[in-house]
Motif scaffolding. Sequence first.
Motif, PDB file in Angstrom:
ATOM      1  N   ALA A 121       0.860  -1.188   0.000  1.00  0.00           N
ATOM      2  CA  ALA A 121       0.000   0.000   0.000  1.00  0.00           C
ATOM      3  C   ALA A 121       0.891   1.231   0.000  1.00  0.00           C
ATOM      4  CB  ALA A 121      -0.911   0.009   1.217  1.00  0.00           C
ATOM      5  N   ASN A 122       0.344   2.359  -0.431  1.00  0.00           N
ATOM      6  CA  ASN A 122       1.097   3.605  -0.363  1.00  0.00           C
ATOM      7  C   ASN A 122       1.320   3.971   1.094  1.00  0.00           C
ATOM      8  OD1 ASN A 122       1.543   4.338  -3.098  1.00  0.00           O
ATOM      9  ND2 ASN A 122      -0.622   4.881  -3.279  1.00  0.00           N
ATOM     10  N   SER A 123       2.552   4.292   1.440  1.00  0.00           N
ATOM     11  CA  SER A 123       2.867   4.650   2.820  1.00  0.00           C
ATOM     12  C   SER A 123       2.544   6.111   3.055  1.00  0.00           C
ATOM     13  CB  SER A 123       4.351   4.387   3.104  1.00  0.00           C
ATOM     14  OG  SER A 123       5.155   5.090   2.188  1.00  0.00           O
ATOM     15  N   ALA A 124       1.828   6.414   4.140  1.00  0.00           N
ATOM     16  CA  ALA A 124       1.516   7.799   4.489  1.00  0.00           C
ATOM     17  C   ALA A 124       2.734   8.455   5.090  1.00  0.00           C
ATOM     18  CB  ALA A 124       0.357   7.832   5.483  1.00  0.00           C
ATOM     19  N   GLN A 125       2.914   9.742   4.806  1.00  0.00           N
ATOM     20  CA  GLN A 125       4.085  10.447   5.291  1.00  0.00           C
ATOM     21  C   GLN A 125       3.817  11.055   6.663  1.00  0.00           C
ATOM     22  OE1 GLN A 125       5.714  12.435   1.868  1.00  0.00           O
ATOM     23  NE2 GLN A 125       7.238  13.432   3.123  1.00  0.00           N
ATOM     24  N   ASP A 126       4.810  10.954   7.514  1.00  0.00           N
ATOM     25  CA  ASP A 126       4.700  11.503   8.867  1.00  0.00           C
ATOM     26  C   ASP A 126       5.052  12.986   8.840  1.00  0.00           C
ATOM     27  OD1 ASP A 126       4.748  12.018  11.569  1.00  0.00           O
ATOM     28  OD2 ASP A 126       5.642  10.078  12.063  1.00  0.00           O
ATOM     29  N   ASN A 159      -3.744  -4.513   0.094  1.00  0.00           N
ATOM     30  CA  ASN A 159      -4.489  -5.474  -0.718  1.00  0.00           C
ATOM     31  C   ASN A 159      -4.159  -5.250  -2.193  1.00  0.00           C
ATOM     32  OD1 ASN A 159      -6.090  -3.260  -1.626  1.00  0.00           O
ATOM     33  ND2 ASN A 159      -7.409  -3.484   0.181  1.00  0.00           N
ATOM     34  N   ILE A 160      -4.777  -6.014  -3.074  1.00  0.00           N
ATOM     35  CA  ILE A 160      -4.412  -5.945  -4.484  1.00  0.00           C
ATOM     36  C   ILE A 160      -4.771  -4.599  -5.111  1.00  0.00           C
ATOM     37  CG2 ILE A 160      -6.568  -7.017  -5.297  1.00  0.00           C
ATOM     38  CD1 ILE A 160      -4.853  -8.415  -7.472  1.00  0.00           C
ATOM     39  N   GLU A 161      -5.874  -3.993  -4.684  1.00  0.00           N
ATOM     40  CA  GLU A 161      -6.249  -2.680  -5.224  1.00  0.00           C
ATOM     41  C   GLU A 161      -5.205  -1.626  -4.856  1.00  0.00           C
ATOM     42  OE1 GLU A 161      -8.344  -4.643  -3.581  1.00  0.00           O
ATOM     43  OE2 GLU A 161      -9.848  -5.153  -5.125  1.00  0.00           O
ATOM     44  N   GLU A 162      -4.758  -1.665  -3.585  1.00  0.00           N
ATOM     45  CA  GLU A 162      -3.716  -0.723  -3.151  1.00  0.00           C
ATOM     46  C   GLU A 162      -2.398  -1.016  -3.855  1.00  0.00           C
ATOM     47  OE1 GLU A 162      -4.957   0.195   1.472  1.00  0.00           O
ATOM     48  OE2 GLU A 162      -4.194  -1.813   0.963  1.00  0.00           O
ATOM     49  N   ASP A 163      -2.114  -2.287  -4.082  1.00  0.00           N
ATOM     50  CA  ASP A 163      -0.885  -2.662  -4.768  1.00  0.00           C
ATOM     51  C   ASP A 163      -0.861  -2.107  -6.187  1.00  0.00           C
ATOM     52  OD1 ASP A 163       1.547  -4.654  -4.579  1.00  0.00           O
ATOM     53  OD2 ASP A 163       0.639  -5.014  -6.547  1.00  0.00           O
ATOM     54  N   ALA A 164      -2.009  -2.170  -6.874  1.00  0.00           N
ATOM     55  CA  ALA A 164      -2.084  -1.652  -8.241  1.00  0.00           C
ATOM     56  C   ALA A 164      -1.841  -0.147  -8.270  1.00  0.00           C
ATOM     57  CB  ALA A 164      -3.454  -1.981  -8.837  1.00  0.00           C
ATOM     58  N   GLU A 165      -2.396   0.567  -7.298  1.00  0.00           N
ATOM     59  CA  GLU A 165      -2.276   2.021  -7.284  1.00  0.00           C
ATOM     60  C   GLU A 165      -0.848   2.495  -7.012  1.00  0.00           C
ATOM     61  OE1 GLU A 165      -5.102   3.486  -4.501  1.00  0.00           O
ATOM     62  OE2 GLU A 165      -6.850   2.977  -5.736  1.00  0.00           O
TER      63      GLU A 165
END
Length: 484
Positions: A121-126, A159-165
């Motif tokens: 998944a895309n990691s959120a920035q702190d 998940n796969i949707e986040e992986d695609a993005e």
Amino acid sequence: MLTGLKSLVRKATSLFASPKAQTYPIIIPRSDHSLSRQNLSPNAVKVLYRLNKAGFDAFLVGGCVRDHLIGIEPKDFDVVTNATPEEVHTIFSNSRLIGRRFKLVHVTFGREIIEVSTFRANSAQDDNDDDDTQNTSLKGKDSARSAHGIVLRDNVYGNIEEDAERRDFTFNALYYNVKDFSIHDYCGGLKDIEHKQIRIIGDARQRYQEDPVRMLRAIRFAGKLGFELEAETAAPIKEMAHLLDHIPPARLFEEVLKLLGSGNGIETFRLLRQYGLFRYLFPDTDALLQSGWKRNDIDPEAFILQGLKNTDDRIQSGKTTAPYFLYAVLLWPSVALRHEEFQAQGMPATPALHQAANMVLDNQVASTAIPRRFSTPMREIWDMQYRLPKRYGKRAFLLLEHPRFRAGFDFLLIRELSGANLDGLGDWWEKFQHGTESQQRELIKSIDLFTKDNEGPKKRRPRRRRKSNGNATSTAPQSETFDE
């Protein structure tokens, strides 16, 4: 060439034209595409089925799906799954965990390696920055960014949707499901393949900021596939090219081999210069090309293009190329310039060459690391360019036995083909290699005669006076020395 695109495009076109065109994923059933298990690596299929049997989802993703649809035979087969790297490693005894920046599993079958990664998944920035990195965590996994916003670690699973993005380009977000043999398109990759364009997923500036190497990958795909960069994907590249300065030189070394050593080097070289990226990979070479410097035995741009053509031709005909040869070509113009400068300062030819090689390599490793196992043969190839003209006496036979002779000779031919006038040196060595012993001796005799005619009679060296027996002493001054 495989042909899986036509039927799939027909299906995809009808889907894109429908009111549900924006609904993803678009799932293409087996009946509407030509990708089958026969087109896949049997070992990759084994990995997929083993993961499924263990209760995990598993898909082929990216290049192997994309290349088949475009009409290129897939070579690398990457698997993505919802199993963690540790779980994958437990399932496969023939596997090993690798990577810190991105944890992966390599499953080994003899010489073939199937790379298995976990959905990310895309990691959120702190918002809280420390001196060097920004750290975040999600689902027990970790990520980190540099002060420049570059992702240093990305082990945030999803998940796969986040992986695609979070994948780089739309045509790399295509997944093949071995359970029902369907293809899943999550980001419009099928449409971009149809239109022969490269489109980054998400905001281009943000994605290049996260990983500047994506700019190089965009150029590599454009050179390899003959696709155009979509306007918003191309727009920020020149402005953001400087971010490559923050990428580890070792990583850029590998990227250069993919860019210029994969059979499409000439077009890729042109694109790298067009988008201002080449200067961050080969700063000395780029500065030399920009200056317009040349001399009668080297035209830098013509020489590099001829070297890349030689590499492209070999790869496209199924032959291998050595990384050190490619780097030797790209850096030779800078070596020639430095060699000329050191000789102008009064340094002898051979020491000047060694000093020039040292300077060029020292400058280059700050941009792209060059392992010693490659830098040593590069020096030998350059050295051969000054040894090959010296063919008189027994030297020709000794040079022919040199382990780097063939590479040095091929390099010499590239110089001649690019316009360097070397007085037929390449033709002489071609005849010498394939001639009989008597023909070889005749060739050497012609060189010996030519050398004598041009050098004139040899000067006799002074003879060292021998000491007399007894008390007699030499009449020569004690301070006088003689050449040995």
